[in-house]
Design an enzyme around this catalytic site. Structure first.
Site, mmCIF file in Angstrom:
data_model
loop_
_atom_site.group_PDB
_atom_site.id
_atom_site.type_symbol
_atom_site.label_atom_id
_atom_site.label_comp_id
_atom_site.label_asym_id
_atom_site.label_seq_id
_atom_site.Cartn_x
_atom_site.Cartn_y
_atom_site.Cartn_z
ATOM 1 N N HIS A 4 -6.048 -11.478 -28.925
ATOM 2 C CA HIS A 4 -5.966 -12.863 -29.377
ATOM 3 C C HIS A 4 -4.506 -13.220 -29.612
ATOM 4 C CE1 HIS A 4 -5.192 -10.857 -33.165
ATOM 5 N NE2 HIS A 4 -6.213 -10.078 -32.839
ATOM 6 N N HIS A 17 -4.838 -14.663 -35.246
ATOM 7 C CA HIS A 17 -4.523 -13.974 -36.496
ATOM 8 C C HIS A 17 -3.620 -12.792 -36.185
ATOM 9 C CE1 HIS A 17 -7.936 -11.592 -35.009
ATOM 10 N NE2 HIS A 17 -7.452 -10.591 -35.719
ATOM 11 N N HIS A 61 -11.092 -3.125 -32.182
ATOM 12 C CA HIS A 61 -11.611 -4.250 -32.962
ATOM 13 C C HIS A 61 -12.401 -3.789 -34.183
ATOM 14 C CE1 HIS A 61 -13.161 -8.137 -34.043
ATOM 15 N NE2 HIS A 61 -14.378 -7.627 -34.059
ATOM 16 N N GLU A 99 -11.460 -10.333 -29.911
ATOM 17 C CA GLU A 99 -11.346 -11.780 -30.103
ATOM 18 C C GLU A 99 -11.006 -12.545 -28.828
ATOM 19 O OE1 GLU A 99 -10.551 -10.046 -34.176
ATOM 20 O OE2 GLU A 99 -10.021 -9.532 -32.136
ATOM 21 N N ASP A 131 -9.383 -5.078 -27.800
ATOM 22 C CA ASP A 131 -9.733 -5.893 -28.959
ATOM 23 C C ASP A 131 -10.794 -6.890 -28.505
ATOM 24 O OD1 ASP A 131 -9.667 -6.764 -31.571
ATOM 25 O OD2 ASP A 131 -7.672 -7.636 -31.465
#
Length: 120
Positions: A105, A116, A60, A10, A8
């Site tokens: 994240h 999130h 992502h 973030e 991902d």
């Protein structure tokens, strides 16, 4: 030994605000090489540690953010949104010995950069 890396963006190096991970922005273009480097470093570490196979599942947004030509030639890639298990596609075949979550994240409601939660 086969390792699955779910990647991902973030939590990648250099990411600090939403435009850093929004495809098409100058900030996203700036962060893509750092994201790719983070994922590649993880893959190389697994190879150095004895892995025979490393499968990278890009996780992502559009799932088309890594700079493929900068990844180690030995890795296998899953990219794009064609995946039934989304962020952990590749684990369902039963041949994965370990999984690493790179560039993730924190969850919604917690402290962290771009916190999130994704619900499918």
């Amino acid at each position: 030994m086969k390792i699955l890396i779910s990647a991902d963006m973030e939590g990648a190096t250099g990411v600090t605000w939403p435009a850093d991970v929004l495809p098409g922005t100058p900030q996203w273009e700036r962060c893509r090489p750092m994201f790719t480097s983070d994922v590649n470093a993880a893959a190389l570490g697994f190879y150095d540690g004895g892995a025979d196979e490393v499968l990278i599942n890009e996780a992502h947004w559009s799932m088309r953010n890594l700079l493929l030509e900068q990844l180690d030639d030995r890795v296998q890639m899953l990219t794009g949104r064609h995946k039934s298990l989304s962020m952990v596609e590749g684990i369902q075949h039963g041949d994965v010995d370990g999984i690493a979550f790179v560039g993730y994240h924190t969850g919604a409601g917690t402290e962290g950069v771009l916190a999130h939660t994704y619900l499918a």
